[in-house]
Design a protein around this motif. Structure first.
Motif, PDB file in Angstrom:
ATOM      1  N   ASP A  51       2.402   2.545  11.260  1.00 25.93           N
ATOM      2  CA  ASP A  51       2.170   3.223   9.979  1.00 25.93           C
ATOM      3  C   ASP A  51       3.314   3.085   8.980  1.00 25.93           C
ATOM      4  O   ASP A  51       3.401   3.862   8.030  1.00 25.93           O
ATOM      5  CB  ASP A  51       1.868   4.712  10.214  1.00 25.93           C
TER       6      ASP A  51
ATOM      7  N   ARG B 167       0.822  -1.206   0.000  1.00 21.55           N
ATOM      8  CA  ARG B 167       0.000   0.000   0.000  1.00 21.55           C
ATOM      9  C   ARG B 167       0.857   1.258   0.000  1.00 21.55           C
ATOM     10  O   ARG B 167       1.810   1.387   0.767  1.00 21.55           O
ATOM     11  CB  ARG B 167      -0.927   0.007   1.214  1.00 21.55           C
TER      12      ARG B 167
ATOM     13  N   GLY C 223       0.283   4.238   1.122  1.00 22.34           N
ATOM     14  CA  GLY C 223       0.318   4.986   2.377  1.00 22.34           C
ATOM     15  C   GLY C 223       1.255   4.412   3.409  1.00 22.34           C
ATOM     16  O   GLY C 223       1.594   5.089   4.392  1.00 22.34           O
ATOM     17  N   THR C 224       1.684   3.166   3.219  1.00 25.40           N
ATOM     18  CA  THR C 224       2.676   2.569   4.117  1.00 25.40           C
ATOM     19  C   THR C 224       4.046   3.184   3.908  1.00 25.40           C
ATOM     20  O   THR C 224       4.867   3.189   4.824  1.00 25.40           O
ATOM     21  CB  THR C 224       2.749   1.044   3.874  1.00 25.40           C
TER      22      THR C 224
ATOM     23  N   SER D 142       3.668   9.693   2.802  1.00 21.95           N
ATOM     24  CA  SER D 142       2.591  10.571   3.220  1.00 21.95           C
ATOM     25  C   SER D 142       3.094  12.005   3.085  1.00 21.95           C
ATOM     26  O   SER D 142       4.256  12.244   2.744  1.00 21.95           O
ATOM     27  CB  SER D 142       2.153  10.267   4.656  1.00 21.95           C
TER      28      SER D 142
ATOM     29  N   ASP E  71      -4.378   8.327  -3.314  1.00 22.54           N
ATOM     30  CA  ASP E  71      -5.079   7.402  -2.427  1.00 22.54           C
ATOM     31  C   ASP E  71      -4.054   6.543  -1.698  1.00 22.54           C
ATOM     32  O   ASP E  71      -3.322   5.780  -2.327  1.00 22.54           O
ATOM     33  CB  ASP E  71      -6.022   6.521  -3.249  1.00 22.54           C
ATOM     34  N   PRO E  72      -3.974   6.616  -0.356  1.00 24.74           N
ATOM     35  CA  PRO E  72      -2.973   5.815   0.364  1.00 24.74           C
ATOM     36  C   PRO E  72      -3.195   4.316   0.229  1.00 24.74           C
ATOM     37  O   PRO E  72      -2.278   3.544   0.495  1.00 24.74           O
ATOM     38  CB  PRO E  72      -3.133   6.275   1.815  1.00 24.74           C
TER      39      PRO E  72
END
Length: 673
Positions: A65, A12, A14-15, A18, A114-115
């Motif tokens: 995160d 992903r 978003g991992t 950011s 989109d994360p």
């Protein structure tokens, strides 16, 4: 399209990426241990994203995160995380149209992504130009450290902070028989079986309370430790797990043979380990937050959950820098100490500091080792090779062998058993047999490892693992064989090498190290060489050593081929630091113990190399466009061998047992008479 393994495991967007405060935040699973890795990875990420390094902020590893990239170990961070960051950056450029135009607008486009985007499903853009990679970018972590700004775990001061200390058993394997009930104002005593600790508002109170508790605690005898002066015999006595490596019908009774050894070593970081933990008090079930300088925060979180029967998702671990090390030190143990103490005061964070004595006597050790090498010579060339090495296992990290592997776990009323230390798998380079296979053309080979499975002392990973002793033994023996063949050691090495990159670093180190030029009396030069893990960096070292009443390493010349160099200054620092640490191991360090406990518990009984005795270290990096490999562990074995071979060159006496102290040299002289 080939997707890097770390992206496949963490797909992903978003991992990894950011945006915060108008800056692109890059999340990585590799941790800063003082080796400068976050700076090198920032350079790779910046080039991949098409950004200047100043526009990138590196997020410390965090299980909540960030990607799980396993351990920061094995000189693998650039090799593993680099391709992942290049892929992530290329996908970001694909999705945003790249960095064309205003920088602020480009960052805004990244923020709008989109994360949940699956990085494995998108074809990445072609690589952009390398701008930051290959440049000696300034270290991101150093300004705070140089200026004394809060950065380390022990600098943290969250609201409601309590301090904690833990009472150690009298010896390995000892259990608590009794603990007198005494008045300890200002602290709370926490006990679970043989685990005893104190928690309080003031560090002075918890320190004083721990001293008083130690005086009223009674312990069982614990395990008997081996004879510190006969470790090779103890290692060879077994029982063993046998590790066959090669059997090519090598000579059964070779004409030349020698045996080498090293003692147990401690990590001996200048500052001891620490950890902090806080349990939730919100009534919604146990939730635990841990701050640690562990090399593997995801494995630590899983191990803590397993030890306390918690759901893994309820434990989060955040990496915070503290005293660095290369290998498995006491960081994980200190974190678990904090967890156990914080459990008694839910809602309050508890910071645990280990003492110097704790660190030197209870932290995982590097295993003692011994090896016997044999070879035949024919017409000045090696015509057969045999090698046997004995050791304890080189890993008992959290989660290895399916057990939490945390020190205090074995002291609880319901103890969490710790299995004997094992070795990393062969694909990761092994442990006992790491670098046990010579890189040279030596004819038929027989190579075997023997890992002792019963031990009262906990051993685990330390910089280079078994390669330190194996390279020391192989390269010392190559020097001995060169002398037996009447050949110059450099020429003898080159005559048995068919690897051009290997031959280049050997030749270049000899040239830069002044090989063959005259030296004063009782001064010598020696050569050591290896390719780390047989697939990593090529590194040759020439040592110049003076021997009077002690072995004094005056200069080390290091030449290394690590492929594409991301940050030249950082790579040189790694090699220089590795060679300096190896000098300390080789000339000074040794864990001392009685038959009941480790006795080398301060800087007097466990001396390390002092600044006044540190050698001049000159490092040259080979220019290369080949894939990057790590530099952090390449110099250890070659440095040890180069120093020992230089001692022989200076005195005509071979010292095969480390460390090369005055006593060891005298014993070798007496044995040669």
């Amino acid at each position: 399209m080939s997707v890097p393994l770390h992206v496949v495991a963490n797909p992903r967007l978003g991992t990894w990426v950011s945006v915060a405060d108008g800056v692109v935040v890059v999340h990585v699973g590799k941790v800063e241990l003082g080796q400068g890795i976050l700076t090198a990875l920032a350079q790779i990420a910046a080039d991949a994203l098409g950004l200047p390094v100043a526009a990138v902020r590196m997020r410390a590893a965090y299980t909540a995160d960030g990607p799980d990239e396993g351990l920061t170990a094995g000189s693998l961070s650039v090799l593993q995380a680099g391709p992942a960051l290049r892929h992530v950056g290329a996908v970001v450029r694909t999705l945003t149209g790249g960095p064309a135009g205003d920088l602020t607008e480009y960052v805004a486009r990244i923020a709008a992504l989109d994360p949940a985007t699956d990085l494995c499903e998108i074809a990445p853009a072609a690589p952009g130009p390398a701008v930051a990679v290959g440049r000696s970018e300034a270290r991101l972590d150093l300004p705070d450290k140089v200026l004394g700004r809060p950065r380390y775990l022990t600098d943290l001061r969250p609201e409601g902070l309590l301090h904690g200390r833990v009472l150690r058993p009298a010896s390995p394997g000892a259990s608590l028989v009794s603990l007198a009930d005494i008045d300890l104002p200002g602290v709370q005593v926490v006990r679970d079986g043989s685990f005893v600790g104190v928690v309080g508002e003031r560090e002075a109170d918890v320190d004083g309370a721990l001293t008083r508790l130690a005086a009223v605690a009674t312990w069982s005898d614990g395990h008997e430790l081996p004879d510190e002066n006969d470790l090779p015999a103890w290692l060879r006595a077994g029982p063993h797990d046998e590790i066959p490596v090669l059997d090519e019908d090598a000579p059964v009774a070779p004409a030349h043979s020698a045996t080498y050894s090293k003692p147990f070593l401690a990590h001996a970081s200048i500052a001891p380990s620490a950890g902090m933990a806080q349990w939730s008090d919100h009534g919604s079930g146990d939730r635990l937050h841990v701050w640690s300088h562990s090399q593997g925060i995801h494995a630590l979180g899983t191990a803590v959950a397993a030890a306390l029967a918690l759901e893994p998702g309820t434990v989060t671990v955040e990496h915070v820098e503290n005293a660095g090390c290369y290998g498995h030190n006491a960081a994980d143990d200190a974190a678990f100490d904090a967890v156990l103490l914080a459990r008694a005061v839910p809602g309050r964070p508890v910071l645990v500091r280990w003492s110097r004595s704790d660190e030197l006597t209870w932290g995982p050790l590097s295993s003692a080792m011994t090896a016997t090498v044999g070879a035949d010579l024919a017409d000045g060339r090696i015509a057969g090779w045999s090698y046997d090495v004995w050791s304890l296992g080189h890993s008992s990290r959290p989660g290895y062998a399916g057990a939490p592997g945390l020190l205090a776990g074995g002291h609880l009323a319901a103890p969490v058993a710790a299995p004997p230390p094992t070795d990393p798998p062969p694909a990761a380079g092994g442990g006992t047999t790491r670098n046990a296979v010579p890189i040279y053309d030596v004819g038929p080979r027989r190579i075997a490892g023997h890992r002792r499975t019963v031990t009262p002392l906990r051993t685990s990973a330390m910089r280079a693992l078994g390669a330190y002793l194996n390279v020391f033994a192989i390269e010392s023996f190559m020097d001995e064989l060169a002398i037996a063949a009447g050949a110059d050691p450099v020429d003898f090495h080159l005559a048995h090498l068919d690897d051009d990159r290997a031959a280049h670093v050997v030749r270049r180190a000899a040239e830069l190290g002044g090989w063959g030029t005259p030296l004063p009396d009782e001064t010598g030069r020696g050569l050591g060489f290896a390719r780390y893990k047989d697939k990593g960096a090529w590194c040759a070292v020439v040592a110049e050593v003076a021997v009077d009443h002690a072995v004094r390493v005056r200069r080390l010349t290091v030449v290394a081929d690590i492929g594409l160099v991301v940050n030249p200054d950082g790579a040189r620092n790694q090699l220089e630091g590795g060679a300096t640490q190896a000098t300390s191991w080789t000339t000074t360090e040794r864990v001392r113990f009685s038959r009941r406990r480790i006795t080398s518990d301060d800087w007097e009984t466990y001396p390390i190399l002092r600044f006044a005795d540190a050698p001049v270290v000159d490092v040259e990096l080979v220019e290369s466009d080949a894939p990057s490999v790590g530099a952090g562990e390449a110099a250890q074995g070659p440095t040890a061998a180069a120093i020992a071979n230089a001692v022989h060159d200076a005195l005509g006496v071979r010292v095969r047992d480390l460390p090369l102290t005055t006593d060891a040299v005298v014993r070798a002289i007496e044995a040669a008479e």
